[in-house]
Design an enzyme around this catalytic site. Sequence first.
Site: not given
Ligand code: GCB
Length: 649
Positions: A208, A451, A504, A540
């Site tokens: 990403d 990941e 997330y 994260e």
């Molecule tokens: C993740 C990734 C990261 C992305 C992020 C997102 O899990 O490790 O590279 O930018 O999520 O914002 O989706």
Amino acid sequence: MLWQCQLLVTKCALLAAICGVCRSLQGGMLFPTESPSREVKDVSGLWRFRADLSPERNRGFEQQWYRSPLAQTGPVIDMPVPSSYNDITQDAKIRDFIGWVWYEKDVWVPARWIQDRGTRIVLRVGSAHYYSVLWVNGVKAAEHEGGHLPFEADIGGVLRQTSGNQCRITIAVNNTLTLETLPPGTIQYMTDRSRYPAGYFVQNTNFDFFNYAGIHRPVLLYTTPTAHIDDITVETTFSDNIGLVSFNVSVLGSSKPAVKVTLSAHDGRCVASADGIRGVLKVTDVNLWWPYLMHENPAYLYSMEVSVQATAEDGQTDVYTLPVGIRTVKVTSTQFLINNKPFYFHGVNKHEDADIRGKGFDWPLVVKDFNLMKWMGVNSFRTSHYPYAEEILQTADRHGIVIIDECPGVGIKDIRSFGNVSLAHHLTVMEELVRRDKNHPSVVMWSVANEPASEMPPAGFYFKELVSHTKSLDSSRPVTYITDSNYARDQGAPYVDVICVNSYLSWYHDPGHTELISLQLNTQFDDWFGKYQKPIIQSEYGADAVSGLHSDPPMMFTEEYQTTVLQNYHNVFDQKRKEFVIGELIWNFADFMTAQTITRVVGNKKGILTRQRQPKAGAFLLRERYWRIANETGALPAWARNYILFKDH
Ligand code: GCB
């Protein structure tokens, strides 16, 4: 297919054609610095540039563009180095280009370098994304696979045999990613002629961030004597007030060198010395290297001067000075210890990313970012998702910012990327990374991937090999890879020292439902700890916020929503950090560019700062929190206590 073949064919042809007077270096990767025996000349700046727009992208090789000045074989444009080329022009074809681009620059090499046969002249590229071939005066000097680590070539031979002082450097760089590159990618040809013209292809990736390309870090010419220090490895520990620095020096070009090592304190006082290529220096009343906000006098660096006197016949002396921080790192089942004291990562994930320059190294940006991190009370960051410039690690050493050093193993989602070819390359990249970064006190952990599809059966073997190989290269630091909270059947986690989890909640899962975060995050932590009994870092978490977008009650993409997500995570962290959670790294320090997709509004907006480094509401929230946590540890230096209360906002 065509792309992968062409890349490989070119690679084989190059290997076969490596010329006698130049050789690509396999040894150490000491950062070029000046000393009484070494000179450095920065040849970054404006280079000539051409993208090979031919349908097969290989006209440059067919017509041997490296043989004559680039301007003689077609049009050239100015291109700054270091910089990504993508955002420099107004041409979308250059922004989205895939294939070979060509860089060229004429540089003057000091006459005395060439005349003195005892001088080694080395050309070093800090990094170029992704596959590079380097010529000097039309003679091949090096090739390198991998977009984030340096490569270099001894070019003295070719300079002495060709045109002398003025030298033409040509570098071809290809950003094509394959299933075996790191990161992986695939080229997809579109064959439906009713929708796509003949030869139409796209590059697919599973990461990403924008696949910026070009020469991303400085290009340097430097000298050493022919009998020279090739590599230095230091490992440090301490007992009571005695610091111990074991060192190992590799010397090339001399059979019986006399090696002298001296360690000096800040005031220039010599605190220890030894003779020989390996040994241990004892430092009484040691000043340890402490992280920022953990000690009154953080980031203490000694200076280790290594001096090598070659045998009597050649009589050369080489001198190299390495900054050394004395500290230890240990992991228990619930703690991360630096100098035997519990360390809590209150930090950020970053990207090398900015307007116009893309991933190009830029000192103003580096210094601004460190100022911002220190302002926010950040004590650590992760080099998501690839190795950062050495200058950044040096800055972290000097400021006491702790680093989780990550290799470019991001987006490994296709089962074909868990094969032997990929593994061999991944191991090589880890070797290059450890060789480059092993002496930085700021680096406390290696991250071998982000990941990966770790639920797939081959992942277990793959990560066992990777983790154990990395440990064999460096036993003094823990190893991790970053796992996705979804992968409950993780095959690789048993091998790592610290579990790093990305999640997330209320963003990709149950979007809009921040009320679920507490329950789900507690479950996440208890599951991982229950399974592995290893300390956990929330590596994260976050939510997109378009700067200036507001809504109360909060809605997704507003600053209020981002802060609500953060607060809900923080409540759980505050419980779990009393148990086994050893850190939290927000995603992300700043907004950053991505490929164009329907989920990204001119890039990823999960930054707590905008891409231009202006704070969103989340930055102030995090700042209060990080300073409070630092205050609670009781280790905050006197000047910083109550910083938040008294400092102007
Ligand atoms: C993740 C990734 C990261 C992305 C992020 C997102 O899990 O490790 O590279 O930018 O999520 O914002 O989706």
